[in-house]
Design a protein around this motif. Sequence first.
Motif: not given
Length: 387
Positions: A145-152, A91-97, A138-141
């Motif tokens: 985890s602070r990181l996952e919510r920031v990425l969301a 899921t993290y990989l989706y954001l930069p792409l 939605h999955e991250l939110g």
Amino acid sequence: MVAPVLTVPGCPAWRDGKRYMWLTATVVPLTAIVGYGLWHRTGVGLHWWITPLFVFGLVPLLDLTSPPDAVNPPEAVRAQLEADRYYRRCTYLYLPLAGIALVLGAAAWGQGHLSVLARVGAVLSVGSVTGVGITTAHELGHRRSRLERVLARLMLSATGYGHFLVEHNRGHHRRVATPRDPASARLGEGFWRFWPRTVFGGLRSAWVLEADRLRQRGRRVWSPRNEVLRGWLLTATLYGTLSAIFGVEVLGFLVAQALVGVTLLEGVNYIEHYGLARARLPGGRYEPVTPRHSWNSDAVVSNLALYQLQRHSDHHAHPTRRYQALRSFPESPQLPAGYATLLVAAWLPPLWFHLMDDRVLAHYGGDLTLAHVQPSRARALADRYRA
């Protein structure tokens, strides 16, 4: 590569056969990046249509020609499965792409060399990327985890939907399948009537929920602590930066792709709970959320592309479960196809009603009074099913 074997004493060993297929979602932004590259090299505007053709053409075709996958991971290995950070990195990989696809779309738009065909394709292409990005957010939110919510929050900034986390987590999950929830579609309610109700209703609900939270803590509503305002500020910063780099004309592109992304998300919302209702208990409260209050699909390819969002029944019954551990339940109402196929049907109300209204009634044993019905269609639906 072979997925690792998960073992628990006293239980059979289990391996996630789809482990490396969870990267399917990243194909969406990758096709947009490839489309930009081919257009930049050849000048042919049709290349911008690779992403919508993948999302609305190839994925439905693969769904319809592949057997459904109702396999559930054993509950005994859930802790190991959810602790495996590989699934989070997918899921993290989706954001930069997605960020690269958005910037390339803005760059192409700002150059002013896009034909009308290419402009429409660019909006649909990047809008598809950011729309699927909302499901990633939605999955991250849902995570602590602070990181996952920031990425969301960063992912939601592309569509101006920063308020989604507040409304979805604190509003939709509590009110789902009730008249108070703007994201629960009613039987007989067409998508284009649902769209403004859910978009503006969700925005209003998010503001009220966040204002109430801040007041209860003795904080000012108009302050940097307001999560809704912080989400909108991220969007303003993103759009302002891209406009400063590529020219103010890219604002039109950014708004257009955001509308496409939001429409994809709300199309999914429309499908997920269409016509389903929680019974009202004595005292006015609603029954607890169960797997019977969300539509489910085991269409394998669209589940891979949406981080198993289509196992929505388990998600609502157990919101803290990570996507790789979600289960399919036989008692959940089943959709006739995956989201990628049904989105187009949802945008054509007569076709949608033909596909789904009888399924809603069958789910309630033919009793229309148990369904969540659009008030303006109640009499017509009652006459139809009485006949």
